[in-house]
Scaffold this motif. Structure first.
Motif, PDB file in Angstrom:
ATOM      1  N   PRO A 235       0.992  -0.760  -0.038  1.00  6.02           N
ATOM      2  CA  PRO A 235       0.119   0.160   0.200  1.00  6.02           C
ATOM      3  C   PRO A 235       0.971   1.637  -0.180  1.00  6.02           C
ATOM      4  CG  PRO A 235      -0.201  -0.845   2.132  1.00  6.02           C
ATOM      5  CD  PRO A 235       0.608  -2.010   1.290  1.00  6.02           C
ATOM      6  N   PHE A 236       1.850   1.647  -0.994  1.00  7.97           N
ATOM      7  CA  PHE A 236       2.875   2.530  -1.391  1.00  7.97           C
ATOM      8  C   PHE A 236       2.162   3.434  -2.848  1.00  7.97           C
ATOM      9  CE2 PHE A 236       3.850  -0.554   2.428  1.00  7.97           C
ATOM     10  CZ  PHE A 236       4.402   0.052   3.187  1.00  7.97           C
ATOM     11  N   PRO A 237       1.889   3.480  -2.805  1.00  4.80           N
ATOM     12  CA  PRO A 237       0.890   3.718  -2.301  1.00  4.80           C
ATOM     13  C   PRO A 237      -0.804   2.239  -2.561  1.00  4.80           C
ATOM     14  CG  PRO A 237       0.896   4.911  -4.404  1.00  4.80           C
ATOM     15  CD  PRO A 237       2.077   3.916  -3.987  1.00  4.80           C
ATOM     16  N   SER A 238      -0.679   2.192  -3.883  1.00  2.00           N
ATOM     17  CA  SER A 238      -1.465   0.981  -3.710  1.00  2.00           C
ATOM     18  C   SER A 238      -1.423  -0.257  -5.418  1.00  2.00           C
ATOM     19  CB  SER A 238      -2.920   1.896  -4.227  1.00  2.00           C
ATOM     20  OG  SER A 238      -3.135   2.763  -5.683  1.00  2.00           O
ATOM     21  N   SER A 239      -0.414  -1.095  -4.722  1.00  6.30           N
ATOM     22  CA  SER A 239       0.460  -1.345  -5.193  1.00  6.30           C
ATOM     23  C   SER A 239      -0.158  -2.976  -5.409  1.00  6.30           C
ATOM     24  CB  SER A 239       1.938  -1.282  -5.586  1.00  6.30           C
ATOM     25  OG  SER A 239       1.867  -0.182  -6.614  1.00  6.30           O
ATOM     26  N   LEU A 240      -0.261  -3.811  -5.977  1.00  4.98           N
ATOM     27  CA  LEU A 240      -0.104  -5.618  -6.240  1.00  4.98           C
ATOM     28  C   LEU A 240       0.631  -5.788  -6.583  1.00  4.98           C
ATOM     29  CD1 LEU A 240      -1.776  -7.974  -4.815  1.00  4.98           C
ATOM     30  CD2 LEU A 240      -3.041  -8.355  -6.676  1.00  4.98           C
TER      31      LEU A 240
END
Length: 304
Positions: A235-240
């Protein structure tokens, strides 16, 4: 990979209670329930106690909290996250006034000591609030949008568009050739920090194609067969992060200096030294990252 879900932020097994998101009456009841618990975040950092996250009842929340986001149901307890608005506390605050033993902490500093469920909640909270901050306005018409469904949707009252949280897929690759693994580093990283190569999946691209393209772009190393290993919400910012293994079909490295500063092949023996902090140039991989997880399990021959 049989142990894939033991990666940090994975395998929490929480019930995200999606059935409550559209049930206004049930949400109101959960919000009014004295047993429900809330996780405050400030500047993207969750409140942390000595034994885990700093969950608290609603009546103990500090002033300046925004609208709660539903996280999960856990053993009969409904859990929410709330973000403390800018200005409610001095910028950079670590302590919560009037509360001892609690501090706002960067997730990466504490992620390895949280339970799997708490780690998943922390990652979810940071990612969802980050999405709200960057999507306050409708992408279709530019009007201010509003939060609905307990934080899991934004609606535009002007044009009627609905917006849902998004996750950016990123491939991260364990590229091997014989007894060696391919590592690289970015220019802004601390001295000694190397990691697996990684990059965003482009529109219309398969995971396998993204692995081959990113490795080729960054190092000119060609990759043959590709297989999936594990994934990690980051979440840095919003990855999978989609962890894959690839077999290199070439060895010579020619870096793209715009993408990376350096790349190298490291043997198993050298990687073992790096994990023991005994390598002259390569520091141990960051604990809790999927790169560290994949490298450690490749070293231990546990990728099946």
């Amino acid at each position: 990979m049989r142990i894939a879900e033991t990666v940090t932020f994975g395998g929490g097994g929480i019930d995200r209670a999606a059935d409550l998101r559209k049930d206004a009456a049930a949400l109101a009841a959960a919000d009014a329930d004295a047993g429900s618990r809330y996780l405050p975040l400030f500047e993207g950092r969750p409140l942390v106690a000595e034994t885990g996250l700093g969950w608290m009842p609603k009546d103990e929340l500090p002033d300046g909290c925004g609208e709660p986001v539903l996280l999960c149901r856990d053993a009969g307890i409904t859990r929410f996250a709330v973000e403390i608005g800018a200005g409610a506390l001095p910028a950079g605050s670590e302590a919560l006034p009037g509360r001892t033993g609690l501090a706002f902490s960067e997730i990466r500093a504490v992620m390895t000591r949280l339970t799997p469920a708490d780690a998943e909640c922390a990652a979810m909270s940071r990612a969802i609030f980050g999405w709200h901050r960057s999507h306050a306005f409708c992408a279709a018409c530019g009007s201010p949008s509003r939060v609905v469904e307990a934080g899991w949707r934004r609606d535009c009252p002007s044009c009627g568009a609905q917006h849902f949280p998004r996750t950016d897929p990123v491939v991260i690759m364990l590229i091997t050739r014989g007894n060696s693994v391919l590592l690289g580093r970015s220019p802004h990283w601390p001295d000694g920090m190397f990691s697996l190569l990684a990059g965003f999946v482009e529109p219309g691209e398969t995971i396998e194609a993204a692995v081959r393209r990113e490795v080729m772009e960054e190092t000119q190393v060609r990759v043959g067969p590709v297989s999936y290993l594990a994934s990690q919400p980051w979440p840095f910012p919003s990855s999978l992060m989609i962890g894959c293994r690839g077999e290199a079909t070439s060895e010579e490295i020619t870096i793209d200096p715009v993408e990376i500063e350096e790349a190298m092949w490291l043997t198993r023996e050298e990687l073992r030294d790096a994990f023991a902090d005994a390598h002259p140039r390569v520091a141990p991989a960051r604990a809790g990252s999927i790169a560290q997880f994949l490298l450690w399990n490749w070293l231990a021959d546990r990728l099946d």
